[in-house]
Scaffold this motif. Sequence first.
Motif, PDB file in Angstrom:
ATOM      1  N   GLY A  16       0.811  -1.221   0.000  1.00 47.77           N
ATOM      2  CA  GLY A  16       0.000   0.000   0.000  1.00 47.77           C
ATOM      3  C   GLY A  16       0.835   1.258   0.000  1.00 47.77           C
ATOM      4  O   GLY A  16       0.557   2.210  -0.737  1.00 47.77           O
ATOM      5  N   ALA A  20       0.784   3.876  -3.158  1.00 46.24           N
ATOM      6  CA  ALA A  20      -0.025   5.074  -2.899  1.00 46.24           C
ATOM      7  C   ALA A  20       0.330   6.215  -3.849  1.00 46.24           C
ATOM      8  O   ALA A  20      -0.557   6.783  -4.497  1.00 46.24           O
ATOM      9  N   TYR A  40      -3.881  -1.722  -4.980  1.00 43.07           N
ATOM     10  CA  TYR A  40      -3.883  -0.914  -3.758  1.00 43.07           C
ATOM     11  C   TYR A  40      -5.086  -1.267  -2.886  1.00 43.07           C
ATOM     12  O   TYR A  40      -4.956  -1.422  -1.662  1.00 43.07           O
TER      13      TYR A  40
END
Length: 158
Positions: A16, A20, A40
């Motif tokens: 993640g 991002a 994600y």
Amino acid sequence: MHTVLVVIHAASGTIGLLLALPVLLAPKRRGRHTLLGRVYAGATVGLSLSAFGLFAYDPAHLWGLAVLGALTLGWLVGGLWFARRRPRGFGPRGWRIWHLNLMGSTVIAFVTGFAVQMSGGHLAAWLTPTVLGSLLIARTTAREVARAPRRVAVATTS
């Protein structure tokens, strides 16, 4: 089982955090943004669900992890709902603003979790990502609102 949850949590958090910025910077159209966004989202689900499992092992000390996991999962579900449904009752680009705010909040959660872990739970690690991330979301939201087409009122004469 605890070790498995820690590995899932750490791997999901790493994925993640690494995705991002590319998801945020990718052009907002089908293709790279949606592909990276799906990965994600999977990492976000893994992170949140493993947070609940870890909380079960030590509720007295890991209640913050459970709260952050629940909020993150809620923001993800809301952000995905707006992206898929694109409801019109929020103005011409209103769904994008909601999507941006909710998904931006998941990024804040990832950064907060990482900062808390690296700082040993320092209060600043809980607050700083939220303050800075909220300012960035507000700035991006203002830009998105400025890009929205303006509705022109038409005056009628009798």
